[in-house]
Motif scaffolding. Structure first.
Motif, PDB file in Angstrom:
ATOM      1  N   LYS A  45      37.866  42.720  38.695  1.00 39.14           N
ATOM      2  CA  LYS A  45      37.278  43.367  39.754  1.00 39.14           C
ATOM      3  C   LYS A  45      35.675  43.507  39.071  1.00 39.14           C
ATOM      4  O   LYS A  45      35.614  43.807  37.803  1.00 39.14           O
ATOM      5  N   GLY A  46      34.767  43.511  39.769  1.00 35.36           N
ATOM      6  CA  GLY A  46      33.448  43.689  39.281  1.00 35.36           C
ATOM      7  C   GLY A  46      32.365  43.029  40.466  1.00 35.36           C
ATOM      8  O   GLY A  46      32.479  43.181  41.608  1.00 35.36           O
ATOM      9  N   ARG A  71      41.872  43.745  33.829  1.00 36.82           N
ATOM     10  CA  ARG A  71      43.032  44.562  33.385  1.00 36.82           C
ATOM     11  C   ARG A  71      44.285  43.650  33.685  1.00 36.82           C
ATOM     12  O   ARG A  71      44.416  43.056  34.682  1.00 36.82           O
ATOM     13  N   ASP A 113      37.009  41.730  44.010  1.00 37.27           N
ATOM     14  CA  ASP A 113      38.388  42.464  43.381  1.00 37.27           C
ATOM     15  C   ASP A 113      39.500  41.459  43.663  1.00 37.27           C
ATOM     16  O   ASP A 113      39.970  41.128  44.719  1.00 37.27           O
ATOM     17  N   GLU A 125      29.273  42.073  36.006  1.00 39.23           N
ATOM     18  CA  GLU A 125      29.923  43.398  35.497  1.00 39.23           C
ATOM     19  C   GLU A 125      31.275  43.056  35.745  1.00 39.23           C
ATOM     20  O   GLU A 125      31.499  43.045  36.952  1.00 39.23           O
ATOM     21  N   VAL A 126      32.136  43.005  34.804  1.00 39.96           N
ATOM     22  CA  VAL A 126      33.583  42.872  35.333  1.00 39.96           C
ATOM     23  C   VAL A 126      34.498  43.747  34.396  1.00 39.96           C
ATOM     24  O   VAL A 126      34.428  44.003  33.143  1.00 39.96           O
ATOM     25  N   ALA A 127      35.411  44.191  35.252  1.00 42.04           N
ATOM     26  CA  ALA A 127      36.581  44.800  34.587  1.00 42.04           C
ATOM     27  C   ALA A 127      37.822  44.210  34.721  1.00 42.04           C
ATOM     28  O   ALA A 127      38.218  43.598  35.760  1.00 42.04           O
ATOM     29  N   ARG A 159      36.070  45.792  29.670  1.00 39.39           N
ATOM     30  CA  ARG A 159      34.838  45.749  30.452  1.00 39.39           C
ATOM     31  C   ARG A 159      33.740  44.870  29.816  1.00 39.39           C
ATOM     32  O   ARG A 159      33.822  44.935  28.826  1.00 39.39           O
ATOM     33  N   LEU A 160      33.099  44.050  30.769  1.00 38.99           N
ATOM     34  CA  LEU A 160      32.218  42.998  30.191  1.00 38.99           C
ATOM     35  C   LEU A 160      31.161  43.196  30.939  1.00 38.99           C
ATOM     36  O   LEU A 160      31.093  43.302  32.319  1.00 38.99           O
ATOM     37  N   SER A 161      29.737  43.157  30.383  1.00 28.20           N
ATOM     38  CA  SER A 161      28.724  43.253  31.071  1.00 28.20           C
ATOM     39  C   SER A 161      27.964  41.937  30.389  1.00 28.20           C
ATOM     40  O   SER A 161      27.473  41.980  29.319  1.00 28.20           O
ATOM     41  N   GLY A 165      42.606  47.735  29.555  1.00 34.47           N
ATOM     42  CA  GLY A 165      41.760  46.778  30.119  1.00 34.47           C
ATOM     43  C   GLY A 165      40.352  46.396  29.291  1.00 34.47           C
ATOM     44  O   GLY A 165      40.252  47.083  28.273  1.00 34.47           O
TER      45      GLY A 165
END
Ligand SMILES: [Zn+2]
Ligand SMILES: [Zn+2]
Length: 175
Positions: free
Chosen positions: A57-58, A48, A84, A44-46, A18-20, A16
């Motif tokens: 999700k974030g 996948r 989510d 803040e996002v993950a 991760r973004l910030s 996955g």
């Protein structure tokens, strides 16, 4: 800064992504027309990929200025909203129509890409109240002098006008 953030699902790492990052939106983008951003929204996002589904999700945080729907005073409206989500490929869209009502909220992506900016904007819009209030018990504006009642500047005695009495008076006058 305000360009779209497209996530190419064919290039998503297996573990996955991760973004910030900050997102700059225009007030025009918002459902609340009187809202103004005091600082850019931050997310803040993950992301996948599981099978064909994109799991997003974030949390989105932002600081906005709203206008109170009763007293028209601007006030600060902080947002901190967790989400989510599951996005299905759009090819399934036609199928979904035949499914039960529970699936109506289902979200879709198309073209092997997900526009993260649009996702964050949608989540932001979902946090907004239908009628923003500066305080839960805001009494609005005095009907007599037009001052904001909260500021207690006005000393008007607002008589409870009962429409039934007005009607009665009119009836009496008619006779
Ligand atoms: Zn108010
Ligand atoms: Zn008054």
């Amino acid at each position: 800064m305000d360009t779209t953030v497209l996530i190419d699902i064919d290039r998503l790492p297996k573990e996955g992504l991760r973004l910030s990052r900050d997102f700059e939106f225009l007030s025009l983008d918002l459902v609340e027309e009187n809202a103004v951003f005091l600082e850019p929204a931050h997310a803040e996002v993950a992301v996948r990929l599981v099978g064909d589904e994109i799991l997003v999700k974030g949390e989105v945080t932002a600081r906005l200025s709203f206008v109170c729907s009763r007293c028209l005073t601007p006030f600060e409206f902080p947002v901190a909203s967790k989400f989510d989500l599951i996005y299905l490929p759009e090819e399934l869209d036609g199928l979904a129509e035949e499914l039960s009502d529970e699936k109506i909220d289902q979200m879709y992506y198309n073209g092997r890409q997900l526009d993260l900016r649009a996702v964050v904007l949608e989540q932001l819009n979902l946090t907004f109240p239908a009628k923003p209030l500066c305080a839960p018990g805001c009494e609005g504006i005095c009907a007599v002098c037009g001052e904001i009642i909260r500021d207690a500047k006005c000393s008007c005695v607002v008589k409870e006008t009962d429409l039934r009495w007005n009607k009665l008076k009119l009836n009496v006058r008619d006779k």
